[in-house]
Design a protein around this motif. Structure first.
Motif, PDB file in Angstrom:
ATOM      1  N   LEU A  52       0.830  -1.203   0.000  1.00  0.00           N
ATOM      2  CA  LEU A  52       0.000   0.000   0.000  1.00  0.00           C
ATOM      3  C   LEU A  52       0.863   1.252   0.000  1.00  0.00           C
ATOM      4  O   LEU A  52       0.547   2.241  -0.679  1.00  0.00           O
ATOM      5  CB  LEU A  52      -0.922  -0.009   1.226  1.00  0.00           C
ATOM      6  CG  LEU A  52      -1.895   1.165   1.353  1.00  0.00           C
ATOM      7  CD1 LEU A  52      -2.792   1.260   0.120  1.00  0.00           C
ATOM      8  CD2 LEU A  52      -2.737   1.029   2.629  1.00  0.00           C
ATOM      9  N   VAL A  53       1.959   1.225   0.742  1.00  0.00           N
ATOM     10  CA  VAL A  53       2.886   2.360   0.759  1.00  0.00           C
ATOM     11  C   VAL A  53       3.440   2.601  -0.642  1.00  0.00           C
ATOM     12  O   VAL A  53       3.490   3.748  -1.130  1.00  0.00           O
ATOM     13  CB  VAL A  53       4.029   2.113   1.755  1.00  0.00           C
ATOM     14  CG1 VAL A  53       5.094   3.202   1.636  1.00  0.00           C
ATOM     15  CG2 VAL A  53       3.494   2.058   3.182  1.00  0.00           C
ATOM     16  N   ALA A  54       3.857   1.514  -1.311  1.00  0.00           N
ATOM     17  CA  ALA A  54       4.404   1.647  -2.663  1.00  0.00           C
ATOM     18  C   ALA A  54       3.358   2.178  -3.632  1.00  0.00           C
ATOM     19  O   ALA A  54       3.683   2.985  -4.530  1.00  0.00           O
ATOM     20  CB  ALA A  54       4.921   0.291  -3.140  1.00  0.00           C
ATOM     21  N   LEU A  55       2.102   1.769  -3.468  1.00  0.00           N
ATOM     22  CA  LEU A  55       1.034   2.230  -4.354  1.00  0.00           C
ATOM     23  C   LEU A  55       0.792   3.728  -4.196  1.00  0.00           C
ATOM     24  O   LEU A  55       0.702   4.471  -5.182  1.00  0.00           O
ATOM     25  CB  LEU A  55      -0.252   1.460  -4.054  1.00  0.00           C
ATOM     26  CG  LEU A  55      -1.503   1.887  -4.823  1.00  0.00           C
ATOM     27  CD1 LEU A  55      -1.309   1.706  -6.319  1.00  0.00           C
ATOM     28  CD2 LEU A  55      -2.727   1.099  -4.343  1.00  0.00           C
ATOM     29  N   ILE A  56       0.696   4.197  -2.953  1.00  0.00           N
ATOM     30  CA  ILE A  56       0.405   5.613  -2.703  1.00  0.00           C
ATOM     31  C   ILE A  56       1.554   6.504  -3.172  1.00  0.00           C
ATOM     32  O   ILE A  56       1.348   7.488  -3.890  1.00  0.00           O
ATOM     33  CB  ILE A  56       0.119   5.834  -1.202  1.00  0.00           C
ATOM     34  CG1 ILE A  56      -1.176   5.130  -0.805  1.00  0.00           C
ATOM     35  CG2 ILE A  56       0.031   7.324  -0.889  1.00  0.00           C
ATOM     36  CD1 ILE A  56      -1.477   5.183   0.680  1.00  0.00           C
ATOM     37  N   ILE A  57       2.773   6.138  -2.772  1.00  0.00           N
ATOM     38  CA  ILE A  57       3.919   6.958  -3.154  1.00  0.00           C
ATOM     39  C   ILE A  57       4.201   6.832  -4.650  1.00  0.00           C
ATOM     40  O   ILE A  57       4.522   7.822  -5.325  1.00  0.00           O
ATOM     41  CB  ILE A  57       5.155   6.566  -2.332  1.00  0.00           C
ATOM     42  CG1 ILE A  57       4.914   6.872  -0.849  1.00  0.00           C
ATOM     43  CG2 ILE A  57       6.397   7.305  -2.832  1.00  0.00           C
ATOM     44  CD1 ILE A  57       6.080   6.503   0.058  1.00  0.00           C
ATOM     45  N   GLY A  58       4.074   5.621  -5.186  1.00  0.00           N
ATOM     46  CA  GLY A  58       4.337   5.407  -6.606  1.00  0.00           C
ATOM     47  C   GLY A  58       3.412   6.208  -7.499  1.00  0.00           C
ATOM     48  O   GLY A  58       3.841   6.770  -8.514  1.00  0.00           O
ATOM     49  N   ARG A  59       2.134   6.302  -7.125  1.00  0.00           N
ATOM     50  CA  ARG A  59       1.192   7.095  -7.921  1.00  0.00           C
ATOM     51  C   ARG A  59       1.622   8.556  -7.978  1.00  0.00           C
ATOM     52  O   ARG A  59       1.613   9.181  -9.039  1.00  0.00           O
ATOM     53  CB  ARG A  59      -0.203   7.000  -7.318  1.00  0.00           C
ATOM     54  CG  ARG A  59      -1.195   8.007  -7.915  1.00  0.00           C
ATOM     55  CD  ARG A  59      -2.476   8.036  -7.115  1.00  0.00           C
ATOM     56  NE  ARG A  59      -3.376   9.083  -7.590  1.00  0.00           N
ATOM     57  CZ  ARG A  59      -3.357  10.337  -7.148  1.00  0.00           C
ATOM     58  NH1 ARG A  59      -2.475  10.702  -6.238  1.00  0.00           N
ATOM     59  NH2 ARG A  59      -4.221  11.222  -7.624  1.00  0.00           N
ATOM     60  N   ASP A  60       2.012   9.103  -6.821  1.00  0.00           N
ATOM     61  CA  ASP A  60       2.417  10.509  -6.795  1.00  0.00           C
ATOM     62  C   ASP A  60       3.690  10.746  -7.594  1.00  0.00           C
ATOM     63  O   ASP A  60       3.833  11.773  -8.267  1.00  0.00           O
ATOM     64  CB  ASP A  60       2.610  10.958  -5.344  1.00  0.00           C
ATOM     65  CG  ASP A  60       1.296  11.064  -4.587  1.00  0.00           C
ATOM     66  OD1 ASP A  60       0.239  11.100  -5.251  1.00  0.00           O
ATOM     67  OD2 ASP A  60       1.329  11.093  -3.346  1.00  0.00           O
ATOM     68  N   VAL A  61       4.622   9.798  -7.533  1.00  0.00           N
ATOM     69  CA  VAL A  61       5.850   9.934  -8.315  1.00  0.00           C
ATOM     70  C   VAL A  61       5.536   9.924  -9.809  1.00  0.00           C
ATOM     71  O   VAL A  61       6.078  10.720 -10.588  1.00  0.00           O
ATOM     72  CB  VAL A  61       6.842   8.806  -7.961  1.00  0.00           C
ATOM     73  CG1 VAL A  61       8.012   8.787  -8.939  1.00  0.00           C
ATOM     74  CG2 VAL A  61       7.347   8.971  -6.532  1.00  0.00           C
ATOM     75  N   VAL A  62       4.635   9.034 -10.217  1.00  0.00           N
ATOM     76  CA  VAL A  62       4.257   8.961 -11.628  1.00  0.00           C
ATOM     77  C   VAL A  62       3.597  10.259 -12.086  1.00  0.00           C
ATOM     78  O   VAL A  62       3.911  10.795 -13.159  1.00  0.00           O
ATOM     79  CB  VAL A  62       3.324   7.765 -11.873  1.00  0.00           C
ATOM     80  CG1 VAL A  62       2.704   7.828 -13.276  1.00  0.00           C
ATOM     81  CG2 VAL A  62       4.081   6.454 -11.712  1.00  0.00           C
ATOM     82  N   LEU A  63       2.691  10.795 -11.262  1.00  0.00           N
ATOM     83  CA  LEU A  63       1.987  12.017 -11.648  1.00  0.00           C
ATOM     84  C   LEU A  63       2.929  13.216 -11.702  1.00  0.00           C
ATOM     85  O   LEU A  63       2.838  14.045 -12.614  1.00  0.00           O
ATOM     86  CB  LEU A  63       0.835  12.289 -10.677  1.00  0.00           C
ATOM     87  CG  LEU A  63      -0.294  11.259 -10.683  1.00  0.00           C
ATOM     88  CD1 LEU A  63      -1.395  11.653  -9.708  1.00  0.00           C
ATOM     89  CD2 LEU A  63      -0.872  11.085 -12.077  1.00  0.00           C
ATOM     90  N   LEU A  64       3.833  13.316 -10.743  1.00  0.00           N
ATOM     91  CA  LEU A  64       4.790  14.419 -10.768  1.00  0.00           C
ATOM     92  C   LEU A  64       5.737  14.302 -11.957  1.00  0.00           C
ATOM     93  O   LEU A  64       6.069  15.299 -12.610  1.00  0.00           O
ATOM     94  CB  LEU A  64       5.586  14.444  -9.460  1.00  0.00           C
ATOM     95  CG  LEU A  64       4.822  14.913  -8.213  1.00  0.00           C
ATOM     96  CD1 LEU A  64       5.670  14.721  -6.970  1.00  0.00           C
ATOM     97  CD2 LEU A  64       4.391  16.365  -8.336  1.00  0.00           C
ATOM     98  N   SER A  65       6.169  13.088 -12.248  1.00  0.00           N
ATOM     99  CA  SER A  65       7.035  12.886 -13.412  1.00  0.00           C
ATOM    100  C   SER A  65       6.291  13.243 -14.692  1.00  0.00           C
ATOM    101  O   SER A  65       6.860  13.863 -15.604  1.00  0.00           O
ATOM    102  CB  SER A  65       7.511  11.426 -13.469  1.00  0.00           C
ATOM    103  OG  SER A  65       8.245  11.079 -12.310  1.00  0.00           O
ATOM    104  N   GLY A  66       5.017  12.870 -14.760  1.00  0.00           N
ATOM    105  CA  GLY A  66       4.217  13.218 -15.927  1.00  0.00           C
ATOM    106  C   GLY A  66       4.073  14.710 -16.105  1.00  0.00           C
ATOM    107  O   GLY A  66       4.064  15.216 -17.234  1.00  0.00           O
ATOM    108  N   ALA A  67       3.989  15.442 -14.994  1.00  0.00           N
ATOM    109  CA  ALA A  67       3.887  16.898 -15.085  1.00  0.00           C
ATOM    110  C   ALA A  67       5.150  17.502 -15.690  1.00  0.00           C
ATOM    111  O   ALA A  67       5.085  18.426 -16.514  1.00  0.00           O
ATOM    112  CB  ALA A  67       3.626  17.488 -13.703  1.00  0.00           C
ATOM    113  N   PHE A  68       6.310  16.991 -15.299  1.00  0.00           N
ATOM    114  CA  PHE A  68       7.562  17.502 -15.854  1.00  0.00           C
ATOM    115  C   PHE A  68       7.710  17.120 -17.327  1.00  0.00           C
ATOM    116  O   PHE A  68       8.171  17.929 -18.136  1.00  0.00           O
ATOM    117  CB  PHE A  68       8.752  16.973 -15.043  1.00  0.00           C
ATOM    118  CG  PHE A  68       9.054  17.784 -13.819  1.00  0.00           C
ATOM    119  CD1 PHE A  68       9.847  18.917 -13.899  1.00  0.00           C
ATOM    120  CD2 PHE A  68       8.531  17.429 -12.588  1.00  0.00           C
ATOM    121  CE1 PHE A  68      10.127  19.679 -12.773  1.00  0.00           C
ATOM    122  CE2 PHE A  68       8.798  18.182 -11.454  1.00  0.00           C
ATOM    123  CZ  PHE A  68       9.593  19.313 -11.542  1.00  0.00           C
ATOM    124  N   VAL A  69       7.312  15.912 -17.669  1.00  0.00           N
ATOM    125  CA  VAL A  69       7.364  15.512 -19.078  1.00  0.00           C
ATOM    126  C   VAL A  69       6.440  16.397 -19.914  1.00  0.00           C
ATOM    127  O   VAL A  69       6.795  16.841 -21.013  1.00  0.00           O
ATOM    128  CB  VAL A  69       6.976  14.031 -19.228  1.00  0.00           C
ATOM    129  CG1 VAL A  69       6.800  13.657 -20.702  1.00  0.00           C
ATOM    130  CG2 VAL A  69       8.020  13.133 -18.587  1.00  0.00           C
TER     131      VAL A  69
END
Length: 294
Positions: A113-130
């Motif tokens: 669950l920790v990996a899911l919550i943090i992983g989603r935010d990392v993906v979204l932030l990375s997508g914003a920079f891309v």
């Protein structure tokens, strides 16, 4: 080589003030509240690792309440800004990510669950920079231009097109000395009415509203300026997801402090939070592939 008439020349390096980072847009109460919430994340994580459950729970409650307070202050005192619309969700992600990570390390939350919550935010932030790199033509234009929050017109001329806020769409306010709109202003206003009807979704999990500036490097170079970031608002499912994430970490702290709620309730809340996290991520992926991110 002589300049060609009608061709926009590339602009030189810009300062942060020239790209919309003005005192009014940066130093205001809503941004200060968001920054305080962002900074509270590591502090509360340290309290969790130190097993100071009561202090951590009270601190989390204050930080969670600040998520409502900054939005209220921005609307109440007309201090909404493009910078603030990005800073608010970033503060939420920093707070929740730090506390969830600490709870996972301490053993109160399962690693998946920790990996899911943090992983989603990392993906979204990375997508914003891309997304932003694509808007500036897949190149690094400099810190100030990359994080531009207003157009060159609005930052240099009080009569230019102003960036949109939640309660006020972008508009042109230029008038001639007789009080009537000039031909150029009429054309600009007609252009604004065409570009402010659209709303796009940012990969960081927010709906973009306001000026729909050209989002390709060729378009930006053709105008001689880089398109600014636009005002953003989160999707409804993202707001619900944030509330459940705060409830989950608050429940873990409370359970560790005085054994309430029971572990069974924490498991159910964790399952609901995980499902909402997946659903919100899927919502943005669906929007992205439907072509609404421009």
């Amino acid at each position: 080589m002589p300049k060609t008439q009608g061709t926009a020349m590339p602009q030189g390096p810009q300062s942060l003030g020239d790209t919309g980072w003005t005192r009014k847009n940066v130093y205001n109460v809503p941004n200060a509240i968001s920054m305080a919430r962002l900074a509270s994340g590591p502090v509360i994580a340290w309290l969790v690792l130190s097993e100071q459950w009561g202090v951590a729970l009270v601190s989390l409650a204050i930080s969670g309440a600040s998520d409502w307070a900054d939005g209220y202050m921005a609307k109440r005192y007309n201090q909404s800004s493009v910078l603030g619309s990005y800073l608010d969700p970033l503060a939420d992600k920093a707070l929740i990510g730090c506390v969830v990570g600490a709870l996972g390390y301490q053993g109160s939350l399962p690693g998946a669950l920790v990996a899911l919550i943090i992983g989603r935010d990392v993906v979204l932030l990375s997508g914003a920079f891309v997304h932003r790199f694509r808007a500036v033509g897949w190149r690094w234009p400099g810190f100030a231009e990359f994080f531009r929050v207003s157009s060159a017109t609005s930052s240099s001329s009080p009569g230019g097109i102003q960036p949109a806020t939640p309660d006020q769409p972008a508009s042109s306010t230029g008038f001639d000395h007789r009080g009537s709109t000039s031909a150029k202003d009429t054309q600009d206003a007609r252009h604004v009415s065409m570009v402010t009807d659209a709303a796009t979704v940012n990969p960081a999990g927010v709906i973009q509203q306001g000026l729909n500036e050209p989002q390709t490097g060729q378009a930006a170079e053709g105008k001689g300026s880089i398109p600014p970031a636009v005002f953003v608002q989160p999707l409804y499912i993202s707001k619900v997801n944030t509330c459940f994430q705060l409830l989950l970490v608050g429940g873990c702290l409370s359970s560790s402090w005085y054994a309430w709620p029971l572990q069974e309730a924490i498991l159910v809340l964790g399952a609901v939070t995980g499902s909402l996290t997946l659903a919100s991520c899927a919502a943005y992926v669906r929007v992205f592939f439907k072509g609404n991110v421009k």
